[in-house]
Write a protein that holds these residues in place. Structure first.
Motif, PDB file in Angstrom:
ATOM      1  N   MET A 183       0.835  -1.206   0.000  1.00 17.74           N
ATOM      2  CA  MET A 183       0.000   0.000   0.000  1.00 17.74           C
ATOM      3  C   MET A 183       0.867   1.253   0.000  1.00 17.74           C
ATOM      4  N   LEU A 215       2.194   1.809  -3.509  1.00 19.96           N
ATOM      5  CA  LEU A 215       1.114   2.328  -4.353  1.00 19.96           C
ATOM      6  C   LEU A 215       0.838   3.790  -4.039  1.00 19.96           C
ATOM      7  N   GLY A 216       0.893   4.143  -2.752  1.00 22.73           N
ATOM      8  CA  GLY A 216       0.695   5.535  -2.373  1.00 22.73           C
ATOM      9  C   GLY A 216       1.781   6.439  -2.924  1.00 22.73           C
ATOM     10  N   LEU A 222      -3.523   5.653   2.084  1.00 23.50           N
ATOM     11  CA  LEU A 222      -3.709   5.546   0.636  1.00 23.50           C
ATOM     12  C   LEU A 222      -4.949   6.316   0.189  1.00 23.50           C
ATOM     13  N   ASN A 223      -6.012   6.221   0.955  1.00 27.66           N
ATOM     14  CA  ASN A 223      -7.228   6.959   0.641  1.00 27.66           C
ATOM     15  C   ASN A 223      -6.994   8.467   0.696  1.00 27.66           C
TER      16      ASN A 223
END
Length: 392
Positions: free
Chosen positions: A215, A218-219, A328-329
């Motif tokens: 994660m 990806l971030g 991540l959000n």
């Protein structure tokens, strides 16, 4: 127009310090990055020396312990080994202290201190035999990597990132007030979902950290894409004005890395706050009986010095996964929500614009031109960005 070597005038030195202070060391030409390299490397050499001394103390002590005694070493052996480990972990302190001291000294003093520390580090391999301690080849590799990192300005970027993190801590309350309530509502259902507890309880600690790492990568990729888009827009705006920036690839990479680092610092702080919040919330709201019903067996406890804490291992794993997901959000929300963008991304873009202004003046002096008049730093229009609610 060909570029000329800059004389160390007060204004040039001020601009170099300003660019380094903004985390943009690669804007400087190679000769400027080589200038004073030994003095700038002195704090890092002090940190390396501290680590090598600690390693030697630890290794030399353990080399005298018979193999059959390693399972139950004597108190004296444990004490000396602890001293070696303590010396090793103190390297950030020695690095930081010497950096503070040399900040108030002349460059000549910095060069002398750097030369003494360099000679001392090269003497470390003779304090122990190569099979018991650090070899000369290892020291040369470490020194080569250190000076290469200093030449590319890694120390400058890390120093800037540290100061930026301290500044972000001052705005942590605002971040928590804006973001945490939304994340609380979005993740509360997941936190009280038995399935996620069952899945996480079957994972090892290493696999849990692997999920967090995926994660995180990806971030970073999303933050890099956001930064590249915004920086490209800023550069297009500057190129449309008189005297375009004409950024080199290294300068573009440096500016992008600066913007990405700001986002990473923000989301890391947010992830830590979310993790601590849910750990405390879980201790208060999820009893061992409830966790046993969700998992199907009594939750495992933490090991070592953390065993006394009233926190179970599945709770920590669930909070790690949820905090990584919330970070991540948050990155996605910065790229899609105009309110989040104005609050969290615009300050980073303002630093980019300030760095471009300083870079324009510096390159003009470097090329023998008259420095341009200060350009406006108003933010570009955000109407091209998609708007909407934060991604939850």
């Amino acid at each position: 127009m060909p570029r000329h070597s800059l004389a160390p005038t007060p204004r040039v030195e001020t601009l170099r310090s300003e660019l380094r202070g903004l985390g943009l060391p690669l804007v400087l030409e190679p000769r400027a990055r080589l200038h004073g390299l030994l003095a700038r490397s002195a704090p890092a050499l002090m940190g390396v020396l501290t680590c090598l001394v600690g390693i030697d103390v630890f290794v030399l002590n353990m080399a005298d312990v018979p193999p059959e005694q390693l399972a139950q070493p004597l108190d004296e052996d444990l004490l000396l080994a602890g001293v070696g480990i303590l010396i090793m972990v103190c390297f950030p302190v020695t690095w930081w202290v010497l950096r503070l001291v040399l900040r108030h000294c002349s460059r000549t003093v910095g060069n002398v201190v750097g030369a003494v520390l360099l000679a001392t580090v090269l003497l470390i391999p003779w304090l122990a035999s190569p099979e018991d301690g650090i070899s000369l080849g290892d020291v040369l590799i470490i020194l080569g990597l250190l000076f290469l990192a200093m030449y590319w300005g890694v120390d400058t970027v890390l120093s800037w990132a540290t100061r930026r993190a301290a500044r972000e801590l001052n705005h942590l309350g605002s971040m928590v007030g804006r973001v945490l309530p939304i994340l609380m509502l979005a993740l509360l259902f997941s936190f009280f979902n038995a399935e996620i507890w069952q899945v996480v309880a079957q994972l090892s600690v290493a696999r849990t950290w692997a999920i967090v790492g995926v994660m995180g990568l990806l971030g970073i990729a999303l933050a890099t894409l956001n930064a590249k888009d915004e920086i490209s827009q800023i550069i297009r705006t500057y190129d449309a004005q008189e005297g375009g920036t004409d950024l080199r690839p290294l300068e573009r990479a440096n500016i992008t890395a600066m913007c990405v680092l700001i986002s990473i610092i923000q989301v890391t702080l947010l992830g830590v706050v979310v993790f601590v919040f849910y750990v405390v919330f879980g201790v208060l709201s999820v009893s061992p009986v409830t966790a046993t019903q969700w998992i199907g067996s009594p939750p495992a406890r933490l090991d070592g010095i953390l065993a006394a804490l009233p926190v179970s291992l599945p709770l920590v794993q669930v909070c790690l996964v949820l905090s990584a997901f919330s970070a991540l959000n948050f990155i996605v929300s910065i790229g899609t929500d105009t309110t989040y963008r104005a609050t969290f991304l615009e300050p980073a873009l303002d630093e980019v614009r300030k760095g471009l202004v300083a870079r324009d003046e510096y390159t003009a002096l470097r090329d023998g031109r008259t420095p341009p008049a200060p350009r406006g730093t108003e933010a570009p229009s955000t109407t091209h960005r998609p708007s909407g609610a934060a991604s939850v």
